[in-house]
Design an enzyme around this catalytic site. Sequence first.
Site, PDB file in Angstrom:
ATOM      1  N   ARG A   1     -10.005  13.622   8.810  1.00 28.25           N
ATOM      2  CA  ARG A   1      -8.846  12.891   8.296  1.00 28.25           C
ATOM      3  C   ARG A   1      -7.701  13.822   7.925  1.00 28.25           C
ATOM      4  O   ARG A   1      -6.531  13.431   7.949  1.00 28.25           O
ATOM      5  CB  ARG A   1      -9.248  12.051   7.085  1.00 28.25           C
ATOM      6  CG  ARG A   1     -10.247  10.950   7.397  1.00 28.25           C
ATOM      7  CD  ARG A   1     -10.439  10.036   6.198  1.00 28.25           C
ATOM      8  NE  ARG A   1      -9.225   9.278   5.921  1.00 28.25           N
ATOM      9  CZ  ARG A   1      -8.933   8.091   6.453  1.00 28.25           C
ATOM     10  NH1 ARG A   1      -9.779   7.538   7.304  1.00 28.25           N
ATOM     11  NH2 ARG A   1      -7.821   7.471   6.142  1.00 28.25           N
TER      12      ARG A   1
ATOM     13  N   ARG B   1      -6.348  13.275  14.910  1.00 34.34           N
ATOM     14  CA  ARG B   1      -7.809  13.326  14.871  1.00 34.34           C
ATOM     15  C   ARG B   1      -8.428  12.367  15.886  1.00 34.34           C
ATOM     16  O   ARG B   1      -9.524  12.618  16.402  1.00 34.34           O
ATOM     17  CB  ARG B   1      -8.312  13.002  13.468  1.00 34.34           C
ATOM     18  CG  ARG B   1      -8.074  11.578  12.996  1.00 34.34           C
ATOM     19  CD  ARG B   1      -8.535  11.425  11.546  1.00 34.34           C
ATOM     20  NE  ARG B   1      -8.477  10.056  11.060  1.00 34.34           N
ATOM     21  CZ  ARG B   1      -7.432   9.496  10.508  1.00 34.34           C
ATOM     22  NH1 ARG B   1      -6.308  10.221  10.384  1.00 34.34           N
ATOM     23  NH2 ARG B   1      -7.461   8.247  10.075  1.00 34.34           N
TER      24      ARG B   1
ATOM     25  N   ASN C   1      -9.195  -1.401  -1.849  1.00 34.17           N
ATOM     26  CA  ASN C   1      -9.691  -2.761  -2.100  1.00 34.17           C
ATOM     27  C   ASN C   1      -9.103  -3.397  -3.367  1.00 34.17           C
ATOM     28  O   ASN C   1      -9.643  -4.395  -3.857  1.00 34.17           O
ATOM     29  CB  ASN C   1     -11.222  -2.776  -2.179  1.00 34.17           C
ATOM     30  CG  ASN C   1     -11.871  -2.439  -0.849  1.00 34.17           C
ATOM     31  OD1 ASN C   1     -11.402  -2.873   0.202  1.00 34.17           O
ATOM     32  ND2 ASN C   1     -12.929  -1.659  -0.880  1.00 34.17           N
TER      33      ASN C   1
ATOM     34  N   GLU D   1     -12.874   0.238  10.633  1.00 29.26           N
ATOM     35  CA  GLU D   1     -13.779   0.572   9.537  1.00 29.26           C
ATOM     36  C   GLU D   1     -15.193   0.761  10.092  1.00 29.26           C
ATOM     37  O   GLU D   1     -15.597   0.062  11.023  1.00 29.26           O
ATOM     38  CB  GLU D   1     -13.780  -0.531   8.473  1.00 29.26           C
ATOM     39  CG  GLU D   1     -12.433  -0.743   7.803  1.00 29.26           C
ATOM     40  CD  GLU D   1     -12.019   0.429   6.930  1.00 29.26           C
ATOM     41  OE1 GLU D   1     -12.907   1.127   6.419  1.00 29.26           O
ATOM     42  OE2 GLU D   1     -10.805   0.637   6.758  1.00 29.26           O
TER      43      GLU D   1
ATOM     44  N   GLY E   1      -0.791  -0.997   6.953  1.00 25.54           N
ATOM     45  CA  GLY E   1      -1.338  -1.021   8.293  1.00 25.54           C
ATOM     46  C   GLY E   1      -2.443  -2.046   8.436  1.00 25.54           C
ATOM     47  O   GLY E   1      -2.589  -2.969   7.631  1.00 25.54           O
ATOM     48  N   ASP E   2      -3.260  -1.881   9.489  1.00 19.93           N
ATOM     49  CA  ASP E   2      -4.337  -2.817   9.748  1.00 19.93           C
ATOM     50  C   ASP E   2      -5.379  -2.813   8.630  1.00 19.93           C
ATOM     51  O   ASP E   2      -6.008  -3.833   8.345  1.00 19.93           O
ATOM     52  CB  ASP E   2      -5.017  -2.483  11.082  1.00 19.93           C
ATOM     53  CG  ASP E   2      -4.104  -2.771  12.269  1.00 19.93           C
ATOM     54  OD1 ASP E   2      -3.170  -3.577  12.104  1.00 19.93           O
ATOM     55  OD2 ASP E   2      -4.325  -2.184  13.342  1.00 19.93           O
TER      56      ASP E   2
ATOM     57  N   GLY F   1       1.953   1.189   8.605  1.00 19.32           N
ATOM     58  CA  GLY F   1       0.743   2.006   8.657  1.00 19.32           C
ATOM     59  C   GLY F   1       0.701   2.875   9.891  1.00 19.32           C
ATOM     60  O   GLY F   1       1.637   2.905  10.699  1.00 19.32           O
ATOM     61  N   SER F   2      -0.414   3.564  10.047  1.00 19.38           N
ATOM     62  CA  SER F   2      -0.570   4.422  11.223  1.00 19.38           C
ATOM     63  C   SER F   2      -0.964   3.612  12.444  1.00 19.38           C
ATOM     64  O   SER F   2      -0.703   4.013  13.578  1.00 19.38           O
ATOM     65  CB  SER F   2      -1.637   5.497  10.941  1.00 19.38           C
ATOM     66  OG  SER F   2      -2.857   4.894  10.517  1.00 19.38           O
TER      67      SER F   2
ATOM     68  N   ASN G   1       0.861  -1.186   0.000  1.00 21.90           N
ATOM     69  CA  ASN G   1       0.000   0.000   0.000  1.00 21.90           C
ATOM     70  C   ASN G   1       0.898   1.237   0.000  1.00 21.90           C
ATOM     71  O   ASN G   1       1.511   1.561   1.025  1.00 21.90           O
ATOM     72  CB  ASN G   1      -0.906  -0.004   1.231  1.00 21.90           C
ATOM     73  CG  ASN G   1      -1.792   1.228   1.314  1.00 21.90           C
ATOM     74  OD1 ASN G   1      -1.852   2.020   0.368  1.00 21.90           O
ATOM     75  ND2 ASN G   1      -2.477   1.397   2.432  1.00 21.90           N
TER      76      ASN G   1
END
Length: 558
Positions: free
Chosen positions: A316, A322, A185, A519, A208-209, A251-252, A149
């Site tokens: 975001r 955030r 996706n 999500e 990330g996740d 990732g974050s 990613n």
Amino acid sequence: MEKQPRLLCSQLSVGGRVCDVTLSSSFLSWREVVDSSKKRTAANVYGPLKAAGSHCVPVCEIIAIQETEEDCPSTNVGKWQKVPQNPAGSNQHAFTVSYVERTLKHRWRCSEVTLHCPDRKLCLQWVQAIREQLALLTIRPKRLLVYINPHGGKQRGKRIYEQKVAPIFSRASITTDVIVTERANHARDHLKTEADLKKYDGVVCVGGDGMFSEIMHGLISRTQCDSGVDQSCADETLIPCGLRIGIIPAGSTDCICYATVGCNDPVTSALHIVVGDSQPLDVCSVHQNNAFLRYSVSLLGYGFYGDVLMDSERKRWMGPARYDISGVKTFLSHRYYEGTISFLPADGSVGTPRDKIQCRSGCNICQLPSADKAVYKVEDSISETENKDVWQVIRGKFLAINAACMSCACPRSPKGLSPSAHLADGTADLILVRKCSRLDFLRHLLRHTNKNDQFDHPFVEVYRVRQFRFTPRYQETDSELDLREAEGSSSKHFFTQICREHQACSCAPTHSSWNCDGEILPHGAIQVRVHCQLIKLFARGIEEQSVFEDPSYALCAI
């Protein structure tokens, strides 16, 4: 511990010192040769179990071996040296062993040791013997499908893979096919329809996740499709995936890595992939009215965590900050939601959420026979009169409803939402936080950051479950409403209905959204089932301590 039979034993030179080097089917060890006059001193300094300069490496953690040709001895580098007259006696034949070395905070590093041989024949004999032992490790991957990613975290995914991970895979002779995702996706859709999975030993995601969730959904969906299983049916028993998933954290948030490896270090995760570790993982399927919604492996949160995620999505542009701002805002709003929780408790063989037995590498609970992890069928209709000895029903006003399939530990919450949750026991920990004061709720949240029992509050209930479903009050059927205790006059329900139908009303919202592994699920009523060990990761769980730090291991192969 029984001594391992020796496959090879020689006196070789390591760093200019003569060592006894021994290879068994399980270990490669080398120990500095100490003069007899110095043995007593060495025993006093190093103890009876560890001689000076002794090392022991398990064969399963050897990454690679290669023959090294050196034109001159490795000592006195940078100084003028006399070229030896007899090259055969210059100790120039050597081989280098790359292996896993453990450091602090569960991190792994790739270390090397170069062993010098007196002649080429002996050198080749050692190289061949070690390669034969590595060839017996059939659990190691030889070809991997890698998804990167490029936008995850701080857009470092591609650079992390190229600079830190790819060299390790190359050294271990692992072939990779790399796909850089171009849209959301992309990896999920490619796995579901296009990827030729038969030629790979595993799938690796760099991100990330969220990226892991894409890979997981694609792989599970592909497996069910190939097996003829309808994943839209909540009663279906899903088929476990044959390929393991590797996670290179970039990732974050890297919650999955923290729970299965103990850190979010790309090199550590790459080494777990190279040595072929395997860690089963439970997966929750989420349905609504027999329609499949999503899979979850870490957190399902309704109320507080759902509201935090909903609010943070509108911010975001602020980056990771955030979450802090949305968390404070949600805490101050102090919303609660009414509904009914029905759940199927787990049997006592898998422990309880408060037993303080943490899931670690080689966990006994996760290794229970599959017969002890019974699979229960979801009933079409659940009430207090039906299955009263199995299903439990709880109604009330809740600030938060959380379900954790793992501890959900992270740097800010070292113990996680449920410290005793297990990775592969076929259960989830259901945490119910009932309506309470802001101060009490703050006390509960602060427990996530310390070592105190976060469930030790009268307004917090926790259960280990195999299935559960939640129905918000506004979606309850007439029969479910009849079971509720009377909580007010008919006029109160009349005005409540008016508030629901008119959005301009300033009353608090009647329902929240579910936070499903980061999500948003904009569905109130859901049905959740835990599928035991549905997927496997290239991991081994969190190790309590360095497995081979005990000096007695250094002599086990001698």
